[in-house]
Write a protein that holds these residues in place. Structure first.
Motif, short mmCIF file in Angstrom:
data_model
loop_
_atom_site.label_atom_id
_atom_site.label_comp_id
_atom_site.label_asym_id
_atom_site.label_seq_id
_atom_site.Cartn_x
_atom_site.Cartn_y
_atom_site.Cartn_z
N GLU A 9 1.89 7.63 3.96
CA GLU A 9 2.09 8.83 3.17
C GLU A 9 1.13 8.89 1.97
OE1 GLU A 9 4.63 9.12 6.01
OE2 GLU A 9 4.98 7.41 4.70
N ILE A 10 0.50 7.77 1.63
CA ILE A 10 -0.47 7.81 0.52
C ILE A 10 -1.83 7.40 1.10
CG2 ILE A 10 1.30 7.39 -1.22
CD1 ILE A 10 0.43 4.50 -1.37
N ARG A 11 -2.90 7.61 0.33
CA ARG A 11 -4.24 7.46 0.91
C ARG A 11 -4.76 6.02 0.86
NH1 ARG A 11 -6.25 12.18 2.74
NH2 ARG A 11 -5.18 14.05 1.97
N VAL A 12 -4.00 5.12 1.53
CA VAL A 12 -4.39 3.72 1.55
C VAL A 12 -5.45 3.47 2.62
CG1 VAL A 12 -3.62 1.38 2.01
CG2 VAL A 12 -2.23 2.87 0.59
N SER A 13 -5.26 4.04 3.82
CA SER A 13 -6.24 3.77 4.89
C SER A 13 -7.60 4.37 4.54
CB SER A 13 -5.73 4.30 6.24
OG SER A 13 -5.56 5.69 6.17
N ASP A 14 -7.59 5.48 3.78
CA ASP A 14 -8.86 6.04 3.32
C ASP A 14 -9.56 5.08 2.36
OD1 ASP A 14 -8.71 8.88 4.43
OD2 ASP A 14 -6.83 8.75 3.34
N LEU A 15 -8.75 4.36 1.59
CA LEU A 15 -9.33 3.38 0.66
C LEU A 15 -10.00 2.24 1.44
CD1 LEU A 15 -9.72 2.16 -2.21
CD2 LEU A 15 -7.44 1.14 -1.97
N LEU A 16 -9.29 1.74 2.48
CA LEU A 16 -9.85 0.65 3.29
C LEU A 16 -11.16 1.11 3.95
CD1 LEU A 16 -6.67 -0.82 5.03
CD2 LEU A 16 -7.79 -1.49 2.89
N GLU A 17 -11.12 2.32 4.45
CA GLU A 17 -12.30 2.93 5.05
C GLU A 17 -13.48 2.94 4.06
OE1 GLU A 17 -12.21 4.03 8.15
OE2 GLU A 17 -14.26 4.88 8.16
N ARG A 18 -13.20 3.30 2.81
CA ARG A 18 -14.26 3.33 1.80
C ARG A 18 -14.77 1.93 1.48
NH1 ARG A 18 -12.85 6.84 -3.40
NH2 ARG A 18 -15.04 6.34 -3.82
#
Lengths: 198, 198
Positions: free
Chosen positions: A121-130
């Motif tokens: 629900e929060i943008r954690v996977s986007d962080l890992l991606e970055r």
């Protein structure tokens, strides 16, 4: 109601806003009725423009009026240092200090299993991606020292262990202007542990 | 500020409204950013429409969306009885009682020499004009029992002496729900003088 419909309509709409009841909505509408038309039209136009144009930056998820926010587009910023914040208001608070010159990553929430807010629900996977793609060297977790903030910080620190990135967090201590006697036990414990040479 | 310009513009405009500082304006803007666009557009549209369409009734000076307000146009109302109020909010309060079936006259202010508000600043001459032309039989002064309200009522009563019209005012007494022990001396004096058979 005895007010003409255009006024009644505005009062109904204002009364729906958080923190405004019917009385304060009426007071506000009557105030606006006494203001110069251009001022009211400017307010109306800015409402419309804001809702039409403001979206999330495709890179850091901060608010933006274009695909990328001003901060992500700033060539003076260090793209290897990323500060993780809960929401754009927290980002504004970090920016206001004037000392952070890296980029941001806005989660738009904190983990809260009780409220059904998990990592998806929060943008954690986007962080890992970055972290994977942008050669980030340091992730600074600027999350509130609350139950949800600490849980989110621990979770992110845990999954970042597998990545070649340094993970830091804001110092926790007695805030400026606070009298020592009012500091709670945990803040005091952290402030003591992180004591610094003068 | 780190917010994109359309958001910053809205925050600036909201922060100008009475009772909203920059913090609450920011909170409100962020709330609106999460609402469905149609809801925000409806609010913007109603602001615009209100300021464009609402004006003063040419007869009683109540708010109106046409040349005459709904009340002045109501054939069921007694046009010989006119209730004088300070402003449209006071009119709404009289209407809410559901028992008044005459017309109104909105002064848009009360006499207040200290603030430079004399008879010419409020709609007193329009009232005299109506008394002259509309065969009004009773003028009911529904003005607040405050210094300015009492001064205005006395002034109007004085000049209406020369006209063949009955002048009345709202009863002053202990309000419903108020404990007697909290009534001030003047309210109690008036309530005693105006005591009524049960």
């Amino acid at each position: 109601m005895v007010f003409p419909e255009p006024l009644a309509r505005l009062i109904r709409n204002l009364a729906r806003l958080p923190g405004l009841g019917e009385k304060s909505a009426t007071r506000l509408a009557l105030y606006l009725l006494r203001r110069p038309p251009e001022e009211v039209f400017e307010l109306a136009e800015s409402l419309k423009e804001m809702r039409e144009k403001v979206r999330l930056c495709e890179k850091c998820f901060n608010f933006s009026s274009g695909p990328r926010c001003d901060i992500c587009q700033d060539p003076e910023r260090n793209p290897r240092l990323v500060c993780v914040v809960e929401d754009p208001a927290a980002l504004a608070s970090v920016e206001a200090s004037g000392v952070f010159r890296g980029l941001y990553h806005v989660l738009h929430g904190l983990l809260s299993p009780r409220d059904g807010i998990g990592p998806k629900e929060i943008r954690v996977s986007d962080l890992l991606e970055r972290v994977r793609r942008e050669k980030i060297e340091e992730v600074l977790l600027a999350l509130s020292p609350t139950v949800a903030g600490e849980a989110t910080a621990s979770y992110i620190a845990e999954i970042l262990k597998d990545y070649p990135v340094k993970v830091t967090r804001l110092a926790c201590g007695v805030p400026m202007g606070m009298e020592i006697k009012y500091a709670d036990r945990i803040t005091m414990k952290r402030a003591l542990e992180a004591r610094q040479p003068l």
